[in-house]
Design a protein around this motif. Structure first.
Motif, mmCIF file in Angstrom:
data_model
loop_
_atom_site.group_PDB
_atom_site.id
_atom_site.type_symbol
_atom_site.label_atom_id
_atom_site.label_comp_id
_atom_site.label_asym_id
_atom_site.label_seq_id
_atom_site.Cartn_x
_atom_site.Cartn_y
_atom_site.Cartn_z
ATOM 1 N N UNK A 53 0.814 -1.219 0.000
ATOM 2 C CA UNK A 53 0.000 0.000 0.000
ATOM 3 C C UNK A 53 0.844 1.264 0.000
ATOM 4 N N UNK A 54 1.922 1.266 0.798
ATOM 5 C CA UNK A 54 2.763 2.475 0.849
ATOM 6 C C UNK A 54 3.511 2.683 -0.470
ATOM 7 N N UNK A 55 3.935 1.581 -1.079
ATOM 8 C CA UNK A 55 4.618 1.695 -2.377
ATOM 9 C C UNK A 55 3.657 2.294 -3.413
ATOM 10 N N UNK A 56 2.403 1.853 -3.338
ATOM 11 C CA UNK A 56 1.394 2.393 -4.262
ATOM 12 C C UNK A 56 1.219 3.894 -4.037
ATOM 13 N N UNK A 57 1.191 4.304 -2.775
ATOM 14 C CA UNK A 57 1.028 5.738 -2.481
ATOM 15 C C UNK A 57 2.246 6.521 -2.947
ATOM 16 N N UNK A 58 3.399 5.902 -2.867
ATOM 17 C CA UNK A 58 4.610 6.569 -3.368
ATOM 18 C C UNK A 58 4.479 6.791 -4.879
ATOM 19 N N UNK A 59 3.973 5.778 -5.573
ATOM 20 C CA UNK A 59 3.796 5.908 -7.025
ATOM 21 C C UNK A 59 2.771 7.006 -7.355
ATOM 22 N N UNK A 60 1.840 7.243 -6.394
ATOM 23 C CA UNK A 60 0.845 8.302 -6.601
ATOM 24 C C UNK A 60 1.351 9.655 -6.108
ATOM 25 N N UNK A 61 2.557 9.682 -5.537
ATOM 26 C CA UNK A 61 3.106 10.943 -5.005
ATOM 27 C C UNK A 61 2.460 11.361 -3.693
#
Ligand SMILES: Cc1cc2nc3c(=O)[nH]c(=O)nc-3n(C[C@H](O)[C@H](O)[C@H](O)COP(=O)(O)OP(=O)(O)OC[C@H]3O[C@@H](n4cnc5c(N)ncnc54)[C@H](O)[C@@H]3O)c2cc1C
Length: 384
Positions: A53-61
């Motif tokens: 989930x955090x990696x996904x949020x990183x990809x979303x900035x």
């Protein structure tokens, strides 16, 4: 030429997908059945894993904003015996960013940000392969076509039938959810019992789990094995569980107190003080659910691989959304879109199958005839 892309569902999967595309200036249409973002209570707390989930949020900035909102202390976990004895107590360090908790409502608002979601647009059917692309039919009778339709519409997906005839089946385990507000001021003893994060009690074929959300709100989940009423509509979350009448609060409370009879009084107070009770029979898709690839349509998240709620469904849904969006954003030629989706599906199926197997086995151990199984499961995953 830009792709015409629609994502059905504004849950963690659909919103992450749309937000990452938005970050790359790729247009996307988000179609959601709910009439608005606050149309229903957003649900409990989610722990977002560093590599999911955090990696996904990183990809979303959005990682920095997540870190400001999330609760590392919510990772604390305590296990009690049915007589109230503390068997395990794992505190959480404030600098531990492995799996911080965030309220679902906060996560939804974070992901929504500038997205222009089309609310109140329930989809009834998707028909791929028409002359103008994949056709989407709506509950109000309207129709639209897109180059690619992403079904991120959850457990009872209306997009899934375009790809697969498989439907979710009941695991035999039901959660009944209740909640307490202002726990620190109104129920200080319960606040101490729960601690900063989660507290769980495992008995024979049943369990009680309490989880802190922000603002002194606590969600309580009574978990047990029960058959479904044969007349129940299993496509609805609230389908009736044998022996429980979801509409009558005091009747459900009495049934639950009888079911957990003999457990320590402070633990049962979680049920005595709970407000409304919401039955959630746990359904799953088969482990390794796949389909023959169909150009123009795919699935993400629960629509693709509904599994027991052991802290992974939203994490996987978000990671898949982010990965597919990044791949699409890196594919300017519409002619290559199908290959991108095909490759994504292979990767999603392989990863989801692993976690579906893990969570299915986990559920058997958490709601087990031998409560020592639950303890052993936690001992194997918690840091010592
Ligand atoms: C009690 C409980 C606790 C959980 N705890 C965790 C946890 O701690 N960590 C974790 O990772 N996971 C957890 N999960 C699992 C997690 O909730 C799901 O895996 C996750 O929400 C899946 O996201 P999604 O976007 O695929 O689907 P959903 O969250 O179900 O979102 C689907 C969206 O599609 C919309 N929709 C549905 N049908 C249509 C239609 N026909 N047309 C248009 N829109 C439609 C819905 O309104 C919804 O907004 C938990 C689940 C439960 C039940």
């Amino acid at each position: 030429m830009r792709h015409r892309i629609a994502v059905i569902g504004a849950g963690p999967a659909g919103l992450t997908f749309a937000r990452v595309l938005h970050r790359h200036d790729c247009p996307v249409t988000v179609l959601e059945r709910d009439p608005g973002s606050d149309a229903r209570p957003p649900g409990g707390t989610l722990d977002l894993h560093e590599k999911m989930g955090q990696l996904a949020l990183e990809k979303a900035g959005l990682l920095a904003e997540f870190e400001a909102l999330s609760r590392p202390e919510g990772q604390a976990m305590r296990i009690l015996d049915v007589d109230g004895t503390v068997l395990r107590d794992w505190p959480a360090r404030p600098d531990d960013l492995a799996n911080p908790e965030i309220d679902r409502g906060q996560l939804r608002d974070l992901l929504l940000g500038p997205l222009d979601v089309q609310w109140g647009r329930g989809v009834t059917e998707v028909m791929p392969g028409t002359r103008d692309g994949a056709l989407v039919r709506f509950a109000d009778g309207r129709e639209e076509t897109f180059d690619l339709v992403i079904g991120a519409d959850g457990a009872w997906s209306r997009v899934r039938p375009a790809l697969s005839s498989v439907t979710p089946h009941y695991t035999g385990v039901t959660l009944v959810e209740t909640s307490l507000d202002d726990v620190d001021t109104r129920h200080p003893d319960l606040a101490r019992l729960i601690g900063d994060g989660s507290m769980a009690v495992y008995g024979v074929n049943r369990a009680l789990v309490a989880q802190r959300n922000s603002g002194g709100h606590v969600k309580v989940y009574a978990q047990f094995r029960a058959p479904l009423n044969t007349s129940a509509d299993t496509s609805a979350d609230t389908s009736a569980v044998a022996g429980l009448d979801g509409a009558d609060v005091e009747a459900v409370r009495s049934s639950l107190l009888a079911l957990f009879d003999g457990w320590a009084a402070p633990v049962l107070d979680l049920l005595r003080h709970g407000a409304a009770f919401i039955p959630r029979p746990l359904h799953v898709l088969p482990v390794s659910h796949t389909w023959a690839h169909v150009p123009g349509v795919t699935l993400l998240g629960d629509a693709a691989h509904l599994m027991p709620p052991l802290g992974l469904g939203a994490n996987l849904a978000m990671l898949e959304g982010a990965e597919l969006a990044e791949s699409i954003a890196a594919t300017p030629d519409p002619g290559d879109l199908d290959e991108v989706v095909r490759a994504f599906e292979e990767q999603m199926w392989a990863r989801a199958a692993k976690w579906a197997e893990f969570t299915a086995a986990g559920l058997e151990r958490l709601v087990s005839p031998d409560p020592a199984e639950a303890l052993a499961l936690f001992d194997s995953v918690q840091p010592s």
